[in-house]
Design a protein around this motif. Structure first.
Motif, mmCIF file in Angstrom:
data_model
loop_
_atom_site.group_PDB
_atom_site.id
_atom_site.type_symbol
_atom_site.label_atom_id
_atom_site.label_comp_id
_atom_site.label_asym_id
_atom_site.label_seq_id
_atom_site.Cartn_x
_atom_site.Cartn_y
_atom_site.Cartn_z
ATOM 1 N N SER A 97 58.290 69.028 -6.105
ATOM 2 C CA SER A 97 58.645 69.698 -4.846
ATOM 3 C C SER A 97 58.908 68.694 -3.725
ATOM 4 O O SER A 97 58.557 68.931 -2.579
ATOM 5 C CB SER A 97 57.526 70.661 -4.436
ATOM 6 N N MET A 98 59.512 67.566 -4.089
ATOM 7 C CA MET A 98 59.747 66.509 -3.103
ATOM 8 C C MET A 98 61.236 66.202 -2.935
ATOM 9 O O MET A 98 61.631 65.076 -2.641
ATOM 10 C CB MET A 98 58.999 65.238 -3.522
ATOM 11 N N SER A 99 62.084 67.211 -3.092
ATOM 12 C CA SER A 99 63.531 66.979 -3.044
ATOM 13 C C SER A 99 64.130 67.126 -1.651
ATOM 14 O O SER A 99 65.291 66.772 -1.441
ATOM 15 C CB SER A 99 64.243 67.935 -4.010
ATOM 16 N N ASP A 100 63.357 67.631 -0.687
ATOM 17 C CA ASP A 100 63.877 67.830 0.668
ATOM 18 C C ASP A 100 63.819 66.514 1.444
ATOM 19 O O ASP A 100 62.731 65.972 1.665
ATOM 20 C CB ASP A 100 63.054 68.906 1.379
ATOM 21 N N PRO A 101 64.957 65.991 1.901
ATOM 22 C CA PRO A 101 64.940 64.738 2.674
ATOM 23 C C PRO A 101 64.077 64.838 3.931
ATOM 24 O O PRO A 101 63.517 63.837 4.393
ATOM 25 C CB PRO A 101 66.414 64.519 3.029
ATOM 26 N N GLY A 102 63.976 66.058 4.489
ATOM 27 C CA GLY A 102 63.171 66.237 5.684
ATOM 28 C C GLY A 102 61.701 65.940 5.455
ATOM 29 O O GLY A 102 61.007 65.454 6.360
#
Length: 488
Positions: A472-477
């Protein structure tokens, strides 16, 4: 491995806001500084009633002060009603009066941020947030799971006789599924007949059934520290006392386990041997043998939660040790389930134990929930028996393997320390270098859900550790936020 904040960040033990250091140049004595900071933590409900404080020696070593200073600070906090001393056990946070420190009633318009506790995390996990905005989630994202696999199994089940769906199932569980589980356990070298298996509504119910059978109010239950947080509230509701056993990279601290077993005489020790939550570490064979020996010496049962079983390759290069394999279900109660690998909505778990206990657990299940939903059990049986499940979990392991090292390197680049890493599993347990309760509050304000390490300890003490779900670490934010906060 430690679950306590480094000395350089006293904020993690005592301040609810910005980081602060004990100052030897301050006009305020070190004793008074410690007292004020711990009072603030308790008043802000970041140290919970009943939480055990670090020992005098541990606190002194962590923060570079003398033991006499800590003794005096703790004694003042006892005198002021913030702590209580329990002979031979240590210092604990005392239940406070509804009056706050200045003698006035708490105002009704409390503007403080919501209390970070287990209920807070679970409630937020069920918010309608995209999985990539929930690095603290304990589940795989929906697009990692195989909805078509489940839908096909459901269609196949629906074509069976309609009468199957009009009556209760059997209290012990759908027999063909239990027969299939017998084969699955045999692959782990655990011998269990279908009569030794009881299906449950997930591992959560399995743990509750076992705890209710073995414990009375006042009994002690051992858990790993850190460990899966959902157990804590359940055991507390039973009136049990929870004692944490420090978890190291290869299993529990054996010396501490032996010492506390002699002191407390626990009824149960609940632990995860393979891909422990939240560290993804696994038990060594030597530790498994020592745990079993201590359990026999002090006569307590071992509850082995193996919910992450299928995320471990179980190869010669990466062996997985289970205490149930050594013990063959005499003193070990083995738990498993499929919510992590198939779907959280398929609440299908199971207990493997002795014949006598299996019957007792089935009776308890009958008296509390009658039976578990047989439709879900039939679906899981269909997937297991047709060979689809093995291919599915192989794909999951491959995806996790492709992300784990990359995620660890990126965590280190944004300022975290990853001193605990394993070649399998979905979690990383990094040291952020700051109070993760504070970090979590800031993240939620920006729409991200983190899992602060304090929630994984029965003491609920603040820590710089945090659970990261590599899936669950795909969001650049998320990465931008962590770099801004942890790279300071």
């Amino acid at each position: 491995m430690t679950n306590t904040v480094p000395a350089r960040k006293l904020s993690a033990v005592a301040s609810p806001t910005a980081p602060q250091l004990l100052s030897r140049d301050s006009d305020t004595s070190l004793v008074e500084q410690i007292v004020r900071l711990i009072e603030a933590r308790i008043d802000d409900r970041l140290l919970r009633t009943g939480a055990r404080m670090p020992s005098i020696r541990q606190f002194a070593d962590l923060h570079g002060v003398s033991r006499f200073t800590v003794v005096e600070a703790y004694d003042r906090l006892v005198a002021k009603g913030f702590l209580e001393s329990r002979r031979g056990s240590g210092f604990y946070v005392r239940e406070r009066s509804p009056l706050i420190g200045n003698g006035q009633h708490q105002p009704s318009g409390d503007s403080r941020p919501p209390l970070l506790d287990v209920v807070w995390l679970v409630r937020n996990m069920f918010r309608q947030m995209p999985p990539q905005k929930m690095p603290g989630s304990g589940m795989l994202p929906n697009d990692w799971l195989d909805g078509a696999l489940i839908a096909n199994a459901l269609r196949a089940v629906s074509r069976q006789s309609p009468s199957h769906f009009l009556t209760y199932g059997t209290p012990q569980g759908f027999l063909p599924l239990r027969q299939q589980l017998q084969l699955k356990l045999a692959e782990l070298e655990i011998a269990a007949t279908p009569e030794q298996l009881v299906t449950t509504i997930g591992v959560t119910q399995a743990i509750d059934i076992v705890a209710r059978h073995f414990t009375q109010p006042g009994d002690v239950i051992f858990v790993d520290d850190p460990s899966w947080f959902m157990m804590f509230a359940s055991f507390t509701a039973l009136g049990a006392k929870i004692v944490g056993i420090p978890r190291l990279a290869d299993g529990p601290d054996i010396a501490k386990l032996a010492e506390l077993a002699a002191l407390h005489k626990p009824k149960l020790y609940v632990l995860v041997s393979v891909l422990h939550n939240p560290t993804s570490t696994s038990l060594s064979a030597a530790k498994a043998f020592q745990i079993l020996k201590i359990a026999e010496e002090h006569d307590f049962m071992i509850v082995e939660d193996d919910i992450y079983c299928d995320m471990h390759p179980g190869t010669v290069v990466q062996p997985a040790t289970r205490i149930a394999t050594m013990d063959q279900l005499k003193r070990v109660i083995y738990l498993g389930g499929f919510s992590k690998t198939l779907s959280p909505n398929l609440r299908v778990g199971f207990i493997a134990t002795s014949h006598e206990l299996a019957q007792n657990f089935a009776d308890h299940k009958l008296l509390t929930t009658l039976t578990s939903a047989e439709i879900g059990e039939r679906v899981v049986y269909k997937i297991l028996s047709e060979g689809h499940y093995r291919k599915h979990v192989d794909r999951l392991r491959g995806k996790l393997d492709s992300l784990r090292d990359k995620t660890i390197r990126q965590l280190e680049r944004v300022g975290m320390t990853v001193d605990i890493s394993t070649p399998a599993g979905m979690f990383v347990w990094p040291d952020t270098g700051c109070d993760t309760n504070v970090l979590t509050e800031k993240a939620l304000a920006q729409g991200y859900l983190l899992a602060p390490g304090s929630l994984f300890s029965p003491t609920q003490l603040p820590t710089s550790r945090m659970r990261i779900n590599v899936a669950s670490m795909s969001d650049p934010g998320v990465w931008s936020f962590l770099e801004q906060e942890c790279g300071k």
